[in-house]
Design an enzyme around this catalytic site. Structure first.
Site, PDB file in Angstrom:
ATOM      1  N   ARG A 216       0.836  -1.200   0.000  1.00 28.67           N
ATOM      2  CA  ARG A 216       0.000   0.000   0.000  1.00 28.67           C
ATOM      3  C   ARG A 216       0.877   1.258   0.000  1.00 28.67           C
ATOM      4  NH1 ARG A 216      -4.308  -3.041   3.300  1.00 28.67           N
ATOM      5  NH2 ARG A 216      -2.995  -2.954   5.125  1.00 28.67           N
ATOM      6  N   PHE A 232     -11.640  -4.804  -5.339  1.00 30.80           N
ATOM      7  CA  PHE A 232     -11.581  -5.686  -4.162  1.00 30.80           C
ATOM      8  C   PHE A 232     -10.948  -4.904  -2.996  1.00 30.80           C
ATOM      9  CE2 PHE A 232     -10.867  -8.178  -8.031  1.00 30.80           C
ATOM     10  CZ  PHE A 232     -11.887  -9.120  -7.981  1.00 30.80           C
ATOM     11  N   ASP A 254     -15.997  -2.970  -4.016  1.00 28.75           N
ATOM     12  CA  ASP A 254     -16.019  -4.235  -3.277  1.00 28.75           C
ATOM     13  C   ASP A 254     -17.459  -4.734  -3.293  1.00 28.75           C
ATOM     14  OD1 ASP A 254     -13.910  -5.614  -1.053  1.00 28.75           O
ATOM     15  OD2 ASP A 254     -16.030  -6.145  -0.825  1.00 28.75           O
ATOM     16  N   ALA A 281     -20.493  -0.528  -4.071  1.00 28.37           N
ATOM     17  CA  ALA A 281     -20.679  -1.919  -3.631  1.00 28.37           C
ATOM     18  C   ALA A 281     -21.222  -2.719  -4.805  1.00 28.37           C
ATOM     19  CB  ALA A 281     -21.642  -1.966  -2.443  1.00 28.37           C
ATOM     20  N   ASP A 301      -6.812  -6.848  -6.146  1.00 29.71           N
ATOM     21  CA  ASP A 301      -6.399  -7.633  -4.970  1.00 29.71           C
ATOM     22  C   ASP A 301      -7.542  -8.570  -4.562  1.00 29.71           C
ATOM     23  OD1 ASP A 301      -4.996  -8.584  -2.793  1.00 29.71           O
ATOM     24  OD2 ASP A 301      -5.540  -6.902  -1.495  1.00 29.71           O
ATOM     25  N   CYS A 341      -3.375 -13.965  -3.449  1.00 26.62           N
ATOM     26  CA  CYS A 341      -3.070 -14.400  -2.073  1.00 26.62           C
ATOM     27  C   CYS A 341      -3.394 -15.883  -1.909  1.00 26.62           C
ATOM     28  CB  CYS A 341      -3.805 -13.547  -1.046  1.00 26.62           C
ATOM     29  SG  CYS A 341      -5.585 -13.602  -1.207  1.00 26.62           S
TER      30      CYS A 341
HETATM   31  N1  SAH Z   1      -7.177  -4.919  -0.813  1.00 24.62           N
HETATM   32  C1  SAH Z   1      -7.812  -5.130   0.455  1.00 24.62           C
HETATM   33  C2  SAH Z   1      -8.038  -6.594   0.773  1.00 24.62           C
HETATM   34  C3  SAH Z   1      -8.867  -7.340  -0.253  1.00 24.62           C
HETATM   35  S1  SAH Z   1      -9.607  -8.796   0.354  1.00 24.62           S
HETATM   36  C4  SAH Z   1      -7.019  -4.419   1.533  1.00 24.62           C
HETATM   37  O1  SAH Z   1      -5.916  -3.907   1.274  1.00 24.62           O
HETATM   38  O2  SAH Z   1      -7.484  -4.361   2.668  1.00 24.62           O
HETATM   39  C5  SAH Z   1     -10.678  -9.230  -0.914  1.00 24.62           C
HETATM   40  C6  SAH Z   1     -11.968  -8.435  -0.975  1.00 24.62           C
HETATM   41  O3  SAH Z   1     -12.656  -8.835  -2.154  1.00 24.62           O
HETATM   42  C7  SAH Z   1     -12.960  -8.646   0.150  1.00 24.62           C
HETATM   43  O4  SAH Z   1     -13.231  -7.425   0.774  1.00 24.62           O
HETATM   44  C8  SAH Z   1     -14.235  -9.192  -0.511  1.00 24.62           C
HETATM   45  O5  SAH Z   1     -15.423  -8.642   0.045  1.00 24.62           O
HETATM   46  C9  SAH Z   1     -14.062  -8.726  -1.937  1.00 24.62           C
HETATM   47  N2  SAH Z   1     -14.724  -9.525  -2.966  1.00 24.62           N
HETATM   48  C10 SAH Z   1     -14.839 -10.877  -3.069  1.00 24.62           C
HETATM   49  N3  SAH Z   1     -15.441 -11.228  -4.207  1.00 24.62           N
HETATM   50  C11 SAH Z   1     -15.700 -10.077  -4.888  1.00 24.62           C
HETATM   51  C12 SAH Z   1     -16.298  -9.779  -6.151  1.00 24.62           C
HETATM   52  N4  SAH Z   1     -16.730 -10.747  -6.961  1.00 24.62           N
HETATM   53  N5  SAH Z   1     -16.398  -8.487  -6.515  1.00 24.62           N
HETATM   54  C13 SAH Z   1     -15.952  -7.487  -5.710  1.00 24.62           C
HETATM   55  N6  SAH Z   1     -15.379  -7.716  -4.511  1.00 24.62           N
HETATM   56  C14 SAH Z   1     -15.252  -8.988  -4.107  1.00 24.62           C
END
Ligand code: SAH
Length: 397
Positions: A216, A232, A254, A281, A301, A341
């Protein structure tokens, strides 16, 4: 039984090799005989088939039968936990994480990477959030708690056990999450000088994706004047850094409404009234249908696409599809931060998926940075499975 009265696990001939190379797992198929009764989560001694001692660890019925704590004989009394957890604290102290200079959140115990397989402990400015993945750790929870409270300079006032979703379903163990000390469920923590509201009781994982801290920060340094899309985004970690780095506009996406709400709160905490940020969202794949060249810095991510080896191919396809959409649309001269991840996806496989995506999109792409997890998520050299976070920073011509 061993001389110390402990259950003795004898391995089949040749199955001692990985332990001799300090790999910390014994698979059930490697076991020739169990002398004594192996209780779920109990401490057992492992021997080769010529009666030579190899290791001590926690026994559990399942594919990984023993999680090794040491290759020397040992007792898991309070002294053991104090030393091991104390050592983990010592590393974070050396890393400069414990002095609260702009960062009050870090991973204190990273399972095999800290020689405590099955145990994750994240530290949020005086709160320890524990996630146990093995019965052995569950049986030691009181000692682990006491060892944590024994680190005086950590000033731990709250301990939350968040293991309901991580512990295996076994008879006789308490799988419920709950407070072991205090009852605070959320707090505002700091990371590289930015503030984040974290709710460990209700959030994903232990409340925050601590492993992206360094990435980040790097993102922040790439953000000046850019139009940023944080896909994400969870609670907006990358978005806050992008705003801090001088981005022209930042959009966070997200699928979780709760995460988006928290993203807005976190942006407001750091940049009150800042009109550069918007959060949506929606599903990432549908959002990426038609972004055209609106963005010149995109972060991808996603959650782990492959939790297990047998779904590896699907996961690699998933990474390819996702990255291809970004490559097809990112503005010329754009920067892509792309991550995986999934533990089951190797660095090489991830890179190949991204390569295929770029080739399909017919964009010329250069690698600028190769990213990983930070040093408070250490990886044992003998346990490469512990290296799960992989990232690439790419320039798209
Ligand atoms: N980049 C973030 C962590 C990401 S974790 C950070 O730095 O904190 C992955 C995220 O993807 C989660 O919040 C989850 O809610 C979201 N997610 C999962 N499937 C998804 C989709 N199909 N579309 C959008 N978001 C999604």
């Amino acid at each position: 039984m061993s001389e110390n009265g402990r259950t003795r696990i004898v391995l089949k001939s040749g199955k001692d090799q990985s332990l001799r190379r300090f790999h910390p797992w014994v698979f059930s198929g490697a076991i020739k005989k169990i002398h004594g009764s192996a209780r779920e989560g109990s401490l057992v001694d492992v021997y080769d088939n010529k009666d030579e001692f190899l290791a001590t660890g926690h026994y559990q019925e399942g594919s990984i039968a023993v999680r090794v704590l040491d290759f020397e004989p040992l007792e898991t009394d309070l002294d053991f936990w104090e030393k091991r957890i104390g050592k983990a604290w010592g590393l974070r102290k050396e890393l400069g994480l414990t002095s609260d200079k702009g960062t009050s959140v870090f991973r204190l115990v990273n399972a095999e990477g800290d020689r405590m397989p099955g145990l994750i402990i994240d530290y949020y400015g005086g709160t320890a959030v524990i996630q146990m993945h093995s019965v052995g750790m569950c049986r030691n929870i009181e000692l682990i708690k006491d060892a944590l409270l024994g680190i005086k300079e950590a000033g731990i006032h709250t301990i939350y056990n968040k293991s309901a979703s991580t512990l295996p379903d076994k008879p006789g163990i308490d799988q419920r999450s709950g407070f072991l000390r205090g009852e605070k469920s959320h707090d505002v923590v700091r990371e590289n000088g930015f503030a984040f509201r974290v709710n460990w009781k209700e959030g994903q994982k232990t409340g925050f994706f601590i492993d992206q801290r360094e990435n980040r920060k790097l993102l922040g340094s790439w953000s000046a004047g850019r139009k940023v899309l944080n896909m994400f985004g969870y609670t907006g970690g990358f978005s806050v850094y992008a705003l801090g780095g001088g981005a022209e506009m930042v959009h966070s996406v997200d699928s979780s409404g709760k995460a988006i709400e928290l993203t807005r709160e976190n942006v407001e905490l750091n940049f009150p009234g800042d009109k550069r940020h918007e959060a949506f969202a929606v599903d990432a794949f549908s959002y990426l249908q038609d972004i055209r060249d609106r963005y010149n810095l995109i972060i991808l991510d996603p959650p782990a696409f492959a939790k297990h080896q047998h779904v590896l191919n699907n996961a690699l396809q998933g990474y390819k599809r996702l990255n291809q959409r970004a490559f097809e649309q990112i503005a010329p001269g754009g920067i892509l931060f792309t991550f995986s991840c999934s533990q089951a996806v190797s660095r090489e496989n991830f890179r190949k998926s991204v390569f295929a995506a770029a080739a399909n999109a017919r964009r010329n792409v250069r690698i600028l940075h190769q990213l990983s997890q930070p040093p408070d998520h250490p990886v044992s050299l003998f346990h490469p499975e512990g290296e799960y976070l992989k990232g690439l920073v790419l320039e798209v011509e």
